[in-house]
Design an enzyme around this catalytic site. Structure first.
Site, PDB file in Angstrom:
ATOM      1  N   ASN A 260      31.284  54.178  23.845  1.00 42.64           N
ATOM      2  CA  ASN A 260      30.720  55.254  23.021  1.00 42.64           C
ATOM      3  C   ASN A 260      31.749  56.319  22.641  1.00 42.64           C
ATOM      4  OD1 ASN A 260      30.768  56.184  25.761  1.00 42.64           O
ATOM      5  ND2 ASN A 260      29.305  57.780  25.241  1.00 42.64           N
TER       6      ASN A 260
ATOM      7  N   LYS B  70      37.334  46.991  32.262  1.00 40.49           N
ATOM      8  CA  LYS B  70      38.133  48.214  32.130  1.00 40.49           C
ATOM      9  C   LYS B  70      37.855  49.219  33.270  1.00 40.49           C
ATOM     10  CE  LYS B  70      35.380  51.731  30.250  1.00 40.49           C
ATOM     11  NZ  LYS B  70      34.105  51.107  30.494  1.00 40.49           N
TER      12      LYS B  70
ATOM     13  N   LYS C 250      31.121  49.679  37.222  1.00 40.07           N
ATOM     14  CA  LYS C 250      31.451  51.096  37.383  1.00 40.07           C
ATOM     15  C   LYS C 250      31.242  51.517  38.833  1.00 40.07           C
ATOM     16  CE  LYS C 250      29.884  52.122  32.709  1.00 40.07           C
ATOM     17  NZ  LYS C 250      31.137  51.772  32.051  1.00 40.07           N
TER      18      LYS C 250
ATOM     19  N   LYS D 280      32.557  35.539  30.113  1.00 35.88           N
ATOM     20  CA  LYS D 280      32.590  36.716  29.229  1.00 35.88           C
ATOM     21  C   LYS D 280      32.670  36.243  27.781  1.00 35.88           C
ATOM     22  CE  LYS D 280      33.355  41.117  28.429  1.00 35.88           C
ATOM     23  NZ  LYS D 280      32.392  42.155  28.747  1.00 35.88           N
TER      24      LYS D 280
HETATM   25  P1  ADP Z   1      30.769  51.450  28.724  1.00 34.16           P
HETATM   26  O1  ADP Z   1      31.172  51.075  27.345  1.00 34.16           O
HETATM   27  O2  ADP Z   1      30.830  52.922  28.979  1.00 34.16           O
HETATM   28  O3  ADP Z   1      31.456  50.643  29.797  1.00 34.16           O
HETATM   29  P2  ADP Z   1      28.336  49.952  29.340  1.00 34.16           P
HETATM   30  O4  ADP Z   1      27.318  49.662  28.304  1.00 34.16           O
HETATM   31  O5  ADP Z   1      29.210  48.834  29.804  1.00 34.16           O
HETATM   32  O6  ADP Z   1      29.196  51.171  28.783  1.00 34.16           O
HETATM   33  O7  ADP Z   1      27.627  50.584  30.633  1.00 34.16           O
HETATM   34  C1  ADP Z   1      26.845  51.756  30.553  1.00 34.16           C
HETATM   35  C2  ADP Z   1      25.380  51.398  30.360  1.00 34.16           C
HETATM   36  O8  ADP Z   1      24.862  50.770  31.524  1.00 34.16           O
HETATM   37  C3  ADP Z   1      24.464  52.564  30.183  1.00 34.16           C
HETATM   38  O9  ADP Z   1      24.485  53.042  28.843  1.00 34.16           O
HETATM   39  C4  ADP Z   1      23.095  51.981  30.569  1.00 34.16           C
HETATM   40  O10 ADP Z   1      22.393  51.534  29.431  1.00 34.16           O
HETATM   41  C5  ADP Z   1      23.451  50.761  31.413  1.00 34.16           C
HETATM   42  N1  ADP Z   1      22.893  50.721  32.772  1.00 34.16           N
HETATM   43  C6  ADP Z   1      22.574  49.573  33.405  1.00 34.16           C
HETATM   44  N2  ADP Z   1      22.113  49.807  34.623  1.00 34.16           N
HETATM   45  C7  ADP Z   1      22.102  51.161  34.790  1.00 34.16           C
HETATM   46  C8  ADP Z   1      21.740  52.026  35.866  1.00 34.16           C
HETATM   47  N3  ADP Z   1      21.249  51.544  37.004  1.00 34.16           N
HETATM   48  N4  ADP Z   1      21.867  53.359  35.692  1.00 34.16           N
HETATM   49  C9  ADP Z   1      22.351  53.852  34.529  1.00 34.16           C
HETATM   50  N5  ADP Z   1      22.733  53.080  33.478  1.00 34.16           N
HETATM   51  C10 ADP Z   1      22.615  51.744  33.603  1.00 34.16           C
HETATM   52 MG    MG Z   2      31.280  48.543  30.067  1.00 31.51          MG
END
Ligand code: ADP
Ligand code: MG
Length: 316
Positions: free
Chosen positions: A13, A215, A277, A131
């Site tokens: 984002n 990442k 994460k 992937k």
């Molecule tokens: P980024 O590009 O920042 O790595 P991702 O889409 O890979 O983003 O990961 C972030 C997303 O993970 C959030 O926007 C949310 O929709 C999703 N998500 C999945 N499980 C959870 C959780 N338990 N708590 C919060 N967000 C979650």
């Molecule tokens: Mg991601």
């Protein structure tokens, strides 16, 4: 406020706004906004390095290269990764410089490193590529690609066939010594898209492989290697949550690594998005005393540090 040595992981984002056309111009506008939030960290006296994603960008570079195959030879995937680091790093460099200048911090240099990350050829991920990358295609096309190029092709959720590549764990940053020398003076953008995965052959040479490194795990490795005190994972959501997306959703604020691992094992964090994460956050917090991780939204980066909002993970 105490000054931190921070490795920031920037999510998709920060580079692309949902629902807008994925043009370079739109990416530039989005990166400029993201840079305002990052410059706020510099202004508060923190030292930062920036790791960013590249999924959509590297996908489009690959697609463009393959679509032009009868005009010019297609590029291998590791080269597409290097190109995406240059493309995104260029925007981040310009945007950070502007945001720093506006805060009278124009003296701080910003540079991006084309970064290779060593992975282990024996990593089990190589036996199980999962992937998806690049364009969708028909079953016939998928069969031709696996026959002619040796690609592993998988059906992707009813939308057609797609190439899949392994996602091995990052072992070592090849350009680490450069990061170390620059850290004190310079904002370094590195490990874009998790880094270009390379393996070391028996004769000691490095070779790029078609794979994708997460990442967030690469950012965690960066933070551990440099001895940062904070791994800051910036994404779309302010908190990692338990029971995410359900009426029972519970935003998590302060977690010990044991508590975080408990939620992880209960399956609260989706694979490929929140799970890596939290894994990176735990691994970093446990790597040495005094290290902590925070997962929050890009917009809340400054506030997370001042008021300790977001999801903090520490080794209690
Ligand atoms: P980024 O590009 O920042 O790595 P991702 O889409 O890979 O983003 O990961 C972030 C997303 O993970 C959030 O926007 C949310 O929709 C999703 N998500 C999945 N499980 C959870 C959780 N338990 N708590 C919060 N967000 C979650
Ligand atoms: Mg991601």
């Amino acid at each position: 406020m105490q000054h931190h040595k921070i490795v920031v992981a920037l999510g998709g984002n920060a580079l692309e706004e949902r629902g807008t056309e994925p043009t370079a111009e739109n990416q530039w506008k989005t990166v400029r906004r993201a840079a305002e939030h990052l410059a706020e960290l510099s202004q508060a006296g923190h030292e930062i390095a920036i790791v960013h994603g590249n999924g959509p960008q590297v996908g489009r570079i690959l697609l463009a290269s393959e679509a032009a195959a009868d005009i010019t030879p297609p590029l291998p995937f590791d080269v597409c990764g290097a190109m995406s680091q240059g493309y995104i790093g260029y925007h981040i460099q310009r945007a950070m410089k502007e945001a720093l200048l506006a805060r009278e911090l124009g003296r701080i240099p910003v540079v991006s490193l084309v970064t290779q990350v060593l992975v282990d050829e024996a990593d089990p991920a190589f036996q199980n590529p999962e992937k998806p990358i690049g364009a969708f295609c028909s079953r016939e096309e998928a069969e031709r690609l696996s026959r002619e190029k040796g690609y592993v092709m998988r059906e992707d959720a009813g939308r057609g066939y797609r190439r899949v590549v392994p996602s091995p764990r990052p072992q070592m940053i090849v350009e680490f010594e450069t990061l170390r020398r620059l850290w004190d003076s310079t904002i370094v953008v590195l490990c874009g898209g998790g880094g270009i995965p390379v393996v070391k052959s028996t004769d000691g040479h490095l070779r790029g492989v078609a794979a994708v490194i997460d990442k967030d795990l690469a950012a965690g490795l960066t933070a551990r290697s440099i001895g940062a005190d904070l791994l800051m994972i910036l994404t779309e959501v302010e908190y990692a949550a338990a029971y995410f997306g359900t009426p029972k959703q519970m935003n998590l604020t302060h977690l010990t690594t044991a508590e975080a691992r408990h939620y992880l094992e209960e399956g609260h964090f989706a694979a490929g998005s929140m799970k890596p994460k939290v894994e990176a956050a735990i691994e970093f917090a446990e790597s040495a005393p005094g290290r902590q991780s925070v997962i929050t939204s890009l917009e809340n980066a400054g506030r997370a540090l001042r008021e300790r909002t977001g999801t903090w993970i520490m080794n209690a």
